[in-house]
Design a protein around this motif. Structure first.
Motif, PDB file in Angstrom:
ATOM      1  N   THR A 272      74.100  73.263  17.866  1.00 43.03           N
ATOM      2  CA  THR A 272      74.962  74.118  17.050  1.00 43.03           C
ATOM      3  C   THR A 272      75.260  73.506  15.680  1.00 43.03           C
ATOM      4  N   LYS A 273      75.900  74.307  14.827  1.00 36.72           N
ATOM      5  CA  LYS A 273      76.298  73.899  13.466  1.00 36.72           C
ATOM      6  C   LYS A 273      75.101  73.460  12.630  1.00 36.72           C
ATOM      7  N   VAL A 274      73.970  74.103  12.865  1.00 39.78           N
ATOM      8  CA  VAL A 274      72.774  73.805  12.084  1.00 39.78           C
ATOM      9  C   VAL A 274      72.995  74.150  10.615  1.00 39.78           C
ATOM     10  N   ASP A 275      73.881  75.104  10.336  1.00 38.31           N
ATOM     11  CA  ASP A 275      74.154  75.491   8.953  1.00 38.31           C
ATOM     12  C   ASP A 275      74.777  74.356   8.142  1.00 38.31           C
ATOM     13  N   LEU A 276      75.301  73.321   8.811  1.00 33.37           N
ATOM     14  CA  LEU A 276      75.921  72.189   8.108  1.00 33.37           C
ATOM     15  C   LEU A 276      74.938  71.056   7.856  1.00 33.37           C
TER      16      LEU A 276
ATOM     17  N   VAL B 197      70.644  83.625  15.289  1.00 36.22           N
ATOM     18  CA  VAL B 197      71.565  84.093  16.336  1.00 36.22           C
ATOM     19  C   VAL B 197      70.810  84.980  17.327  1.00 36.22           C
ATOM     20  N   SER B 198      69.961  85.852  16.807  1.00 39.33           N
ATOM     21  CA  SER B 198      69.195  86.746  17.659  1.00 39.33           C
ATOM     22  C   SER B 198      68.245  85.970  18.565  1.00 39.33           C
ATOM     23  N   GLU B 199      67.589  84.959  18.023  1.00 38.56           N
ATOM     24  CA  GLU B 199      66.668  84.153  18.825  1.00 38.56           C
ATOM     25  C   GLU B 199      67.414  83.367  19.900  1.00 38.56           C
ATOM     26  N   ALA B 200      68.582  82.836  19.553  1.00 38.94           N
ATOM     27  CA  ALA B 200      69.383  82.106  20.534  1.00 38.94           C
ATOM     28  C   ALA B 200      69.808  83.025  21.673  1.00 38.94           C
TER      29      ALA B 200
ATOM     30  N   PRO C 277      67.946  75.648  18.242  1.00 37.38           N
ATOM     31  CA  PRO C 277      68.862  75.535  17.102  1.00 37.38           C
ATOM     32  C   PRO C 277      69.626  76.833  16.864  1.00 37.38           C
ATOM     33  N   LEU C 278      70.880  76.707  16.441  1.00 37.72           N
ATOM     34  CA  LEU C 278      71.708  77.878  16.175  1.00 37.72           C
ATOM     35  C   LEU C 278      72.395  77.736  14.819  1.00 37.72           C
ATOM     36  N   ASP C 279      72.036  78.619  13.901  1.00 36.98           N
ATOM     37  CA  ASP C 279      72.662  78.709  12.584  1.00 36.98           C
ATOM     38  C   ASP C 279      73.423  80.024  12.540  1.00 36.98           C
ATOM     39  N   ILE C 280      74.742  79.964  12.584  1.00 39.94           N
ATOM     40  CA  ILE C 280      75.533  81.194  12.697  1.00 39.94           C
ATOM     41  C   ILE C 280      75.486  82.046  11.432  1.00 39.94           C
ATOM     42  N   ARG C 281      74.976  81.477  10.324  1.00 39.58           N
ATOM     43  CA  ARG C 281      74.859  82.266   9.092  1.00 39.58           C
ATOM     44  C   ARG C 281      73.546  83.030   9.028  1.00 39.58           C
ATOM     45  N   ASP C 282      72.645  82.723   9.930  1.00 43.84           N
ATOM     46  CA  ASP C 282      71.308  83.317   9.941  1.00 43.84           C
ATOM     47  C   ASP C 282      71.206  84.291  11.113  1.00 43.84           C
TER      48      ASP C 282
ATOM     49  N   CYS D  36      74.031  81.946  33.371  1.00 43.47           N
ATOM     50  CA  CYS D  36      73.300  80.919  32.638  1.00 43.47           C
ATOM     51  C   CYS D  36      74.304  79.988  31.977  1.00 43.47           C
ATOM     52  N   ALA D  37      74.089  78.681  32.099  1.00 46.55           N
ATOM     53  CA  ALA D  37      74.939  77.706  31.419  1.00 46.55           C
ATOM     54  C   ALA D  37      74.361  77.413  30.043  1.00 46.55           C
ATOM     55  N   VAL D  38      75.204  77.481  29.013  1.00 46.67           N
ATOM     56  CA  VAL D  38      74.778  77.164  27.650  1.00 46.67           C
ATOM     57  C   VAL D  38      75.543  75.926  27.195  1.00 46.67           C
ATOM     58  N   TYR D  39      74.813  74.827  27.083  1.00 48.30           N
ATOM     59  CA  TYR D  39      75.407  73.552  26.683  1.00 48.30           C
ATOM     60  C   TYR D  39      75.279  73.424  25.166  1.00 48.30           C
ATOM     61  N   CYS D  40      76.412  73.354  24.477  1.00 45.17           N
ATOM     62  CA  CYS D  40      76.421  73.317  23.013  1.00 45.17           C
ATOM     63  C   CYS D  40      76.653  71.896  22.519  1.00 45.17           C
ATOM     64  N   MET D  41      75.690  71.380  21.739  1.00 43.74           N
ATOM     65  CA  MET D  41      75.822  70.039  21.176  1.00 43.74           C
ATOM     66  C   MET D  41      75.783  70.123  19.656  1.00 43.74           C
ATOM     67  N   ASP D  42      76.731  69.458  19.022  1.00 44.36           N
ATOM     68  CA  ASP D  42      76.834  69.443  17.572  1.00 44.36           C
ATOM     69  C   ASP D  42      75.575  68.825  16.965  1.00 44.36           C
TER      70      ASP D  42
END
Length: 267
Positions: free
Chosen positions: A152-156, A216-219, A207-212, A113-119
Motif C-alpha cells: 500500500t501507499k505506492v503513491d508516496l 485500484v481496479s487491478e487490486a 501494488p496499490l496506488d489509491i490515486r490511480d 479472502c484475507a488481504v494483508y496490507c504492508m506499507d
C-alpha cells in the motif's frame, strides 16, 4: 476501494472491526464499536492500548453469533463486504480471534479472502521488508484462507521501479541484501530466514496506488479472483435465466459473460 466501487456502480458494504477507530470518511454498515470500544475498556478495566485491544477482540470472539450473526442477517448471498480490521499483527499470528471469525463466516456461507496490507515504505530497508514478509507468511499459515498481500501507499514512493523486485521477492537477492545490511555474524540466521520464505514460496505483493483508478481496479480483481467473486452469480444466471428479457437484457448478459471471461483469464 469503497469510493471506486460506488463510482463503478458496484454495491459494497464496509464492516469496521477496529474498536479503536475514531472516524470514517465513508459509511460503515456494521461497527464493532456498537458492541465494545477501546476507550470504554481502558476506562473501566485500566488496560493499556495493546491489552485493551486484545480484551476487545476476545469479547468479540465470545459474541460472534449473538452480535455479528445478528448484524449479518440483513445481507444476502450477493452482498460484498469489506471488513476493516485492527492492524496489530499479533491478532492474526498469535491469538485465535480472527481464525474463529473467518471460520464463522465460512460456515455461514461467505467466501472469505484475507488481504494483508504492508506499507510500501518497508522496501526501503531489507531487514524491515523481510520482517514484513515473515509477518505476512505467519498470518497466511494461521488463517488458512485465500490470501492477498497488498503493498500500500505506492503513491508516496518516488521511485516506482524500486518496488518491482519486491513484488515477487527473489531469495538470492534477499539473501545478498540482508548480508550487506546486517553483517557477517548474522549470515546463518539470514540464510535460515530467507530459506523459510523461499521454501513456502507464497509471499508476493500486489501494488496499490489509491490515486490511480486502474491500480485500484487491478487490486480489486486480485481479491475477486481469490474468492471467485462472480462465478456463483454466473452459474445462477445460466441455470435460472436471471437476465431480463426486456430491451438491453441481451447486452447485459453479454457484458456479464465478458467480465466473467476476463476473471477466469486472470485465474
Amino acid at each position: 476501494m469503497k469510493t471506486h466501487c460506488d463510482t463503478t456502480g458496484r454495491p459494497v458494504h464496509v464492516v469496521n472491526l477496529d474498536p479503536a477507530a475514531e472516524q470514517f470518511n465513508y459509511p460503515v454498515s456494521i461497527d464493532v464499536r456498537d458492541l465494545i470500544t477501546l476507550d470504554d475498556v481502558a476506562e473501566e478495566l485500566g488496560l493499556g492500548p495493546n491489552g485493551g485491544l486484545l480484551y476487545c477482540m476476545e469479547f468479540l470472539e465470545e459474541n460472534l453469533d449473538d452480535w455479528l450473526g445478528e448484524e449479518l442477517e440483513g445481507f444476502g448471498e450477493d452482498d460484498y463486504l469489506i471488513i476493516d480490521c485492527p492492524g496489530q499483527i499479533e491478532l492474526y499470528s498469535h491469538v485465535s480471534v480472527f481464525k474463529t471469525l473467518t471460520n464463522y463466516l465460512k460456515i455461514n456461507g461467505w467466501n472469505v479472502c484475507a488481504v494483508y496490507c504492508m506499507d510500501s515504505q518497508f522496501v526501503a530497508e531489507t531487514p524491515k521488508f523481510v520482517a514484513g514478509c515473515l509477518a505476512a507468511l505467519s498470518a497466511m499459515v494461521q488463517l488458512e484462507l485465500p490470501h492477498v498481500n497488498m503493498l500500500t501507499k505506492v503513491d508516496l514512493v518516488a521511485d516506482r521501479e524500486a518496488l518491482e523486485p519486491h513484488l515477487i521477492p527473489d531469495a538470492l537477492e534477499l539473501r545478498h541484501a540482508l548480508h550487506a545490511a546486517t553483517g557477517a555474524r548474522f549470515s546463518a540466521l539470514n540464510d535460515a530466514i530467507v530459506g523459510l520464505l523461499d521454501e513456502f514460496a507464497m509471499v508476493s505483493f500486489t501494488p496499490l496506488d489509491i490515486r490511480d483508478e486502474e491500480s485500484v481496479s487491478e487490486a480489486l480483481l486480485v481479491v475477486d479472483t481469490a474468492i471467485q467473486y462472480g462465478e456463483d452469480q454466473e452459474v445462477r444466471q445460466r441455470e435460472y435465466g436471471d437476465f431480463p428479457e426486456e430491451e438491453g437484457g441481451e447486452q447485459a448478459a453479454e457484458e456479464e459473460a465478458h467480465a466473467f471471461a476476463r476473471l477466469q483469464g486472470a485465474e
